[in-house]
Design a protein around this motif. Structure first.
Motif, short mmCIF file in Angstrom:
data_model
loop_
_atom_site.label_atom_id
_atom_site.label_comp_id
_atom_site.label_asym_id
_atom_site.label_seq_id
_atom_site.Cartn_x
_atom_site.Cartn_y
_atom_site.Cartn_z
N LYS A 124 0.86 -1.19 0.00
CA LYS A 124 0.00 0.00 0.00
C LYS A 124 0.89 1.24 0.00
O LYS A 124 1.78 1.36 0.84
N ASN A 125 0.64 2.10 -0.96
CA ASN A 125 1.35 3.38 -1.02
C ASN A 125 0.74 4.27 0.05
O ASN A 125 -0.44 4.61 0.00
N LYS A 126 1.54 4.65 1.04
CA LYS A 126 1.04 5.41 2.19
C LYS A 126 0.58 6.82 1.80
O LYS A 126 -0.30 7.37 2.46
N SER A 127 1.12 7.41 0.74
CA SER A 127 0.75 8.79 0.40
C SER A 127 -0.60 8.88 -0.32
O SER A 127 -1.34 9.84 -0.11
N ASN A 128 -0.94 7.89 -1.15
CA ASN A 128 -2.22 7.99 -1.86
C ASN A 128 -3.18 6.83 -1.59
O ASN A 128 -4.27 6.78 -2.14
N SER A 141 10.60 9.68 -8.90
CA SER A 141 9.80 10.84 -8.50
C SER A 141 10.02 11.25 -7.05
O SER A 141 9.40 12.20 -6.57
N GLY A 142 10.90 10.57 -6.34
CA GLY A 142 11.19 10.90 -4.94
C GLY A 142 11.12 9.66 -4.07
O GLY A 142 11.21 8.54 -4.54
N ILE A 143 10.91 9.88 -2.78
CA ILE A 143 10.83 8.76 -1.84
C ILE A 143 9.36 8.47 -1.54
O ILE A 143 8.59 9.38 -1.22
N ILE A 144 8.99 7.18 -1.68
CA ILE A 144 7.63 6.79 -1.35
C ILE A 144 7.68 5.77 -0.21
O ILE A 144 8.67 5.08 -0.04
N GLN A 145 6.61 5.76 0.57
CA GLN A 145 6.50 4.80 1.67
C GLN A 145 5.50 3.72 1.26
O GLN A 145 4.37 4.01 0.91
#
Length: 157
Positions: free
Chosen positions: A95-99, A145-149
């Motif tokens: 699960k992508n924590k940001s979206n 695109s950066g750091i994702i959690q």
């Protein structure tokens, strides 16, 4: 010789079939093209002959590379793998924590990767980031695109 790569039975068979096709079908086709070009006369000014010889060189290089890959390939018995953490051949729901997006991937060797079927390489940024993690852990993955959690929701085989 390259590093050891781990494959599913399906992936290993696919590599073997490709190698057999290159050796049994493509080699013959290229040899015939060289023979036909040679029959056309003066080799010093024969572009067809040069192209056929170059195709032969590229084919032999591809065959050699595949043979090296198969020499270092290891079959993984999926039934013996630990499901408590993410390993090669793990199917992982993350699960992508940001979206909040949830997605399922299967981690495979680089040669078996196919994003359309949900198979990603263990050498990809996401693959490297989640490797060794357990259910409930959050991996911080550095992507273009950066750091994702990414939270590990489920691990299966």
């Amino acid at each position: 010789m390259g590093a050891v790569s781990y494959y599913t039975k399906e992936g290993l068979n696919k590599l073997k079939e490709e190698l057999n096709n290159l050796k049994d079908v493509e080699r013959l086709r290229v040899s015939q093209a060289i023979a036909e070009a040679r029959d056309k006369g003066d080799l010093s000014e024969n572009a067809e002959y040069d192209a056929a010889k170059e195709a032969q060189g590229l084919l032999e290089m591809k065959i050699s590379k595949l043979e090296d890959t198969l020499a270092t390939a290891r079959l993984v018995d999926e039934s013996q793998l630990d499901t408590s953490k993410v390993l090669v051949l793990s199917t992982v729901k993350i699960k992508n924590k940001s979206n909040g997006t949830e997605i399922t991937y299967t981690l495979v060797s680089e040669n078996e990767a196919d994003i359309k079927t949900g198979k990603i390489s263990v050498n990809s940024p996401i693959g490297k980031g989640i490797l060794g993690k357990s259910v409930g852990e959050v991996a911080e993955v550095n992507v273009p695109s950066g750091i994702i959690q990414l939270e590990i929701l489920e691990i299966s085989r």
